[in-house]
Scaffold this motif. Structure first.
Motif, PDB file in Angstrom:
ATOM      1  N   GLY A 102       3.476  -9.702   8.802  1.00  0.00           N
ATOM      2  CA  GLY A 102       4.143 -10.960   9.127  1.00  0.00           C
ATOM      3  C   GLY A 102       3.522 -11.650  10.320  1.00  0.00           C
ATOM      4  N   ALA A 103       3.120 -10.868  11.315  1.00  0.00           N
ATOM      5  CA  ALA A 103       2.504 -11.443  12.507  1.00  0.00           C
ATOM      6  C   ALA A 103       1.154 -12.066  12.178  1.00  0.00           C
ATOM      7  CB  ALA A 103       2.344 -10.373  13.583  1.00  0.00           C
ATOM      8  N   MET A 104       0.356 -11.393  11.366  1.00  0.00           N
ATOM      9  CA  MET A 104      -0.950 -11.934  10.999  1.00  0.00           C
ATOM     10  C   MET A 104      -0.819 -13.173  10.121  1.00  0.00           C
ATOM     11  SD  MET A 104      -3.349 -10.496  12.559  1.00  0.00           S
ATOM     12  CE  MET A 104      -4.665 -11.322  11.651  1.00  0.00           C
ATOM     13  N   LEU A 139      -9.094 -22.383   3.771  1.00  0.00           N
ATOM     14  CA  LEU A 139      -9.408 -20.976   4.056  1.00  0.00           C
ATOM     15  C   LEU A 139      -8.268 -20.289   4.790  1.00  0.00           C
ATOM     16  CD1 LEU A 139     -11.295 -18.549   4.170  1.00  0.00           C
ATOM     17  CD2 LEU A 139     -12.367 -19.571   6.205  1.00  0.00           C
ATOM     18  N   PHE A 140      -7.745 -20.926   5.839  1.00  0.00           N
ATOM     19  CA  PHE A 140      -6.640 -20.310   6.571  1.00  0.00           C
ATOM     20  C   PHE A 140      -5.421 -20.136   5.663  1.00  0.00           C
ATOM     21  CE2 PHE A 140      -8.684 -21.710  10.678  1.00  0.00           C
ATOM     22  CZ  PHE A 140      -8.822 -20.429  11.184  1.00  0.00           C
ATOM     23  N   GLY A 141      -5.176 -21.115   4.791  1.00  0.00           N
ATOM     24  CA  GLY A 141      -4.060 -20.993   3.858  1.00  0.00           C
ATOM     25  C   GLY A 141      -4.233 -19.823   2.905  1.00  0.00           C
ATOM     26  N   LEU A 142      -5.431 -19.662   2.364  1.00  0.00           N
ATOM     27  CA  LEU A 142      -5.711 -18.554   1.440  1.00  0.00           C
ATOM     28  C   LEU A 142      -5.597 -17.208   2.146  1.00  0.00           C
ATOM     29  CD1 LEU A 142      -8.790 -19.969  -0.530  1.00  0.00           C
ATOM     30  CD2 LEU A 142      -6.484 -19.557  -1.429  1.00  0.00           C
ATOM     31  N   LEU A 143      -6.122 -17.132   3.371  1.00  0.00           N
ATOM     32  CA  LEU A 143      -6.036 -15.869   4.111  1.00  0.00           C
ATOM     33  C   LEU A 143      -4.596 -15.514   4.462  1.00  0.00           C
ATOM     34  CD1 LEU A 143      -9.114 -16.246   6.501  1.00  0.00           C
ATOM     35  CD2 LEU A 143      -8.874 -14.633   4.592  1.00  0.00           C
ATOM     36  N   ALA A 144      -3.791 -16.534   4.793  1.00  0.00           N
ATOM     37  CA  ALA A 144      -2.377 -16.294   5.089  1.00  0.00           C
ATOM     38  C   ALA A 144      -1.660 -15.784   3.846  1.00  0.00           C
ATOM     39  CB  ALA A 144      -1.718 -17.571   5.599  1.00  0.00           C
ATOM     40  N   LEU A 145      -1.933 -16.407   2.695  1.00  0.00           N
ATOM     41  CA  LEU A 145      -1.319 -15.962   1.441  1.00  0.00           C
ATOM     42  C   LEU A 145      -1.777 -14.553   1.067  1.00  0.00           C
ATOM     43  CD1 LEU A 145      -1.540 -19.207  -0.742  1.00  0.00           C
ATOM     44  CD2 LEU A 145       0.548 -18.102   0.108  1.00  0.00           C
ATOM     45  N   ALA A 146      -3.050 -14.262   1.282  1.00  0.00           N
ATOM     46  CA  ALA A 146      -3.571 -12.931   0.975  1.00  0.00           C
ATOM     47  C   ALA A 146      -2.912 -11.879   1.842  1.00  0.00           C
ATOM     48  CB  ALA A 146      -5.089 -12.908   1.165  1.00  0.00           C
ATOM     49  N   ASP A 147      -2.712 -12.192   3.125  1.00  0.00           N
ATOM     50  CA  ASP A 147      -2.050 -11.244   4.021  1.00  0.00           C
ATOM     51  C   ASP A 147      -0.587 -11.053   3.639  1.00  0.00           C
ATOM     52  OD1 ASP A 147      -4.320 -10.853   5.709  1.00  0.00           O
ATOM     53  OD2 ASP A 147      -2.918 -10.548   7.375  1.00  0.00           O
ATOM     54  N   ALA A 148       0.104 -12.157   3.345  1.00  0.00           N
ATOM     55  CA  ALA A 148       1.524 -12.089   3.025  1.00  0.00           C
ATOM     56  C   ALA A 148       1.778 -11.335   1.728  1.00  0.00           C
ATOM     57  CB  ALA A 148       2.104 -13.497   2.939  1.00  0.00           C
ATOM     58  N   GLY A 150      -0.549  -9.268   0.201  1.00  0.00           N
ATOM     59  CA  GLY A 150      -1.309  -8.023   0.083  1.00  0.00           C
ATOM     60  C   GLY A 150      -2.298  -8.048  -1.067  1.00  0.00           C
ATOM     61  N   SER A 151      -2.627  -9.226  -1.549  1.00  0.00           N
ATOM     62  CA  SER A 151      -3.511  -9.362  -2.714  1.00  0.00           C
ATOM     63  C   SER A 151      -4.976  -9.262  -2.300  1.00  0.00           C
ATOM     64  CB  SER A 151      -3.259 -10.709  -3.406  1.00  0.00           C
ATOM     65  OG  SER A 151      -4.239 -10.939  -4.393  1.00  0.00           O
ATOM     66  N   HIS A 152      -5.642  -8.220  -2.785  1.00  0.00           N
ATOM     67  CA  HIS A 152      -7.074  -8.061  -2.517  1.00  0.00           C
ATOM     68  C   HIS A 152      -7.872  -9.149  -3.222  1.00  0.00           C
ATOM     69  CE1 HIS A 152     -10.975  -6.225  -1.819  1.00  0.00           C
ATOM     70  NE2 HIS A 152     -11.212  -6.289  -3.119  1.00  0.00           N
ATOM     71  N   ALA A 153      -7.471  -9.500  -4.445  1.00  0.00           N
ATOM     72  CA  ALA A 153      -8.183 -10.516  -5.210  1.00  0.00           C
ATOM     73  C   ALA A 153      -8.151 -11.862  -4.487  1.00  0.00           C
ATOM     74  CB  ALA A 153      -7.570 -10.658  -6.602  1.00  0.00           C
ATOM     75  N   LEU A 154      -7.003 -12.200  -3.898  1.00  0.00           N
ATOM     76  CA  LEU A 154      -6.881 -13.460  -3.181  1.00  0.00           C
ATOM     77  C   LEU A 154      -7.749 -13.455  -1.923  1.00  0.00           C
ATOM     78  CD1 LEU A 154      -5.509 -16.167  -3.336  1.00  0.00           C
ATOM     79  CD2 LEU A 154      -3.552 -15.215  -2.103  1.00  0.00           C
ATOM     80  N   LYS A 155      -7.868 -12.298  -1.298  1.00  0.00           N
ATOM     81  CA  LYS A 155      -8.735 -12.198  -0.116  1.00  0.00           C
ATOM     82  C   LYS A 155     -10.196 -12.396  -0.496  1.00  0.00           C
ATOM     83  CE  LYS A 155      -9.794  -9.351   3.911  1.00  0.00           C
ATOM     84  NZ  LYS A 155      -9.513  -8.095   4.646  1.00  0.00           N
ATOM     85  N   VAL A 156     -10.580 -11.899  -1.653  1.00  0.00           N
ATOM     86  CA  VAL A 156     -11.954 -12.099  -2.127  1.00  0.00           C
ATOM     87  C   VAL A 156     -12.209 -13.573  -2.407  1.00  0.00           C
ATOM     88  CG1 VAL A 156     -13.564 -11.615  -4.014  1.00  0.00           C
ATOM     89  CG2 VAL A 156     -12.205  -9.759  -3.033  1.00  0.00           C
ATOM     90  N   VAL A 157     -11.233 -14.229  -3.038  1.00  0.00           N
ATOM     91  CA  VAL A 157     -11.350 -15.672  -3.288  1.00  0.00           C
ATOM     92  C   VAL A 157     -11.500 -16.417  -1.963  1.00  0.00           C
ATOM     93  CG1 VAL A 157     -10.127 -17.730  -4.110  1.00  0.00           C
ATOM     94  CG2 VAL A 157     -10.092 -15.627  -5.474  1.00  0.00           C
ATOM     95  N   ALA A 158     -10.688 -16.029  -0.973  1.00  0.00           N
ATOM     96  CA  ALA A 158     -10.781 -16.633   0.349  1.00  0.00           C
ATOM     97  C   ALA A 158     -12.166 -16.401   0.948  1.00  0.00           C
ATOM     98  CB  ALA A 158      -9.707 -16.056   1.268  1.00  0.00           C
ATOM     99  N   GLY A 159     -12.729 -15.234   0.709  1.00  0.00           N
ATOM    100  CA  GLY A 159     -14.059 -14.928   1.221  1.00  0.00           C
ATOM    101  C   GLY A 159     -15.110 -15.878   0.678  1.00  0.00           C
ATOM    102  N   TRP A 160     -15.076 -16.123  -0.612  1.00  0.00           N
ATOM    103  CA  TRP A 160     -16.049 -17.039  -1.210  1.00  0.00           C
ATOM    104  C   TRP A 160     -15.830 -18.466  -0.738  1.00  0.00           C
ATOM    105  CZ3 TRP A 160     -20.385 -15.386  -3.077  1.00  0.00           C
ATOM    106  CH2 TRP A 160     -20.458 -14.086  -3.601  1.00  0.00           C
TER     107      TRP A 160
END
Length: 205
Positions: A102-104, A139-148, A150-160
């Protein structure tokens, strides 16, 4: 102040330094986010020295030049990289607890909010910078969603998506440098006819 008033020689444009510090470090971190390599000392060192300290220097130079947008942007993102390195390193030293999910998420959303505000500012600068700040907001939106989530796939999308953002910043930096060196537009930035404040676009529109 008095020297400037008497027409002292202009200083160099600090924008390319700040943009490269941001862009190159963003590319390297998002190569990790995209799953290409593990997070290592290389990324942390880039975040500390080039993404962090170099951008702080660029921000201070923009302050000396009277550029509020550049001061806020480069100083803020320099502190972002220093903070991110601290968030990773401090728990390993035992000086602080690991940040909760939640903090991240809140951390990333706050940076997304700042970036969205700065994006509005780029609407008076040039198209290339608009691409950088729009993609960074996403990017910040995708990373926030990935953290919230816990989706690894979403983090990869954010990476690209982050790779695109980082290379866009590198392009803008290259345009500033090459356009000034050659005295003509080598790499276009998409100057806006309505732009009345040069800000980061000075010398390289």
């Amino acid at each position: 102040m008095a020297d400037h008033a008497r027409g002292a020689a202009p200083s160099a444009n600090p924008a390319p330094l700040g943009l490269l510090g941001f862009g190159m470090t963003t590319v390297l971190l998002n190569l990790h986010n995209a799953g290409i390599f593990e997070l290592s000392a290389m990324v942390l060192a880039m975040g500390l020295f080039y993404g962090g300290i170099a951008q702080l220097i660029a921000g201070l130079l923009e302050w000396c030049a009277g550029n509020t947008f550049g001061t806020v942007a480069f100083t803020s993102y320099g502190c972002f990289w220093l903070t991110l390195v601290a968030l990773i390193v401090l728990p390993k030293t035992g000086l602080a607890e690991t940040s909760s999910t939640g903090a991240m998420t809140a951390f990333l959303l706050m940076w997304g909010l700042l970036t969205a505000i700065l994006f509005v500012g780029t609407l008076r600068i040039n198209r290339a910078l608009q691409v950088v700040f729009a993609s960074l907001t996403v990017l910040f939106g995708l990373l926030a969603l990935a953290d919230a989530s816990g989706s690894h796939a979403l983090k990869v999308v954010a990476g690209w998506e982050g790779l695109f953002c980082g290379f866009a910043a590198i392009y803008v930096a290259a345009a500033h440098v090459l356009n000034e060196v050659y005295g003509r537009i080598v790499l276009p930035l998409g100057a806006l006819r309505a732009a009345v404040v040069p800000m980061l676009a000075r010398k390289a529109a």
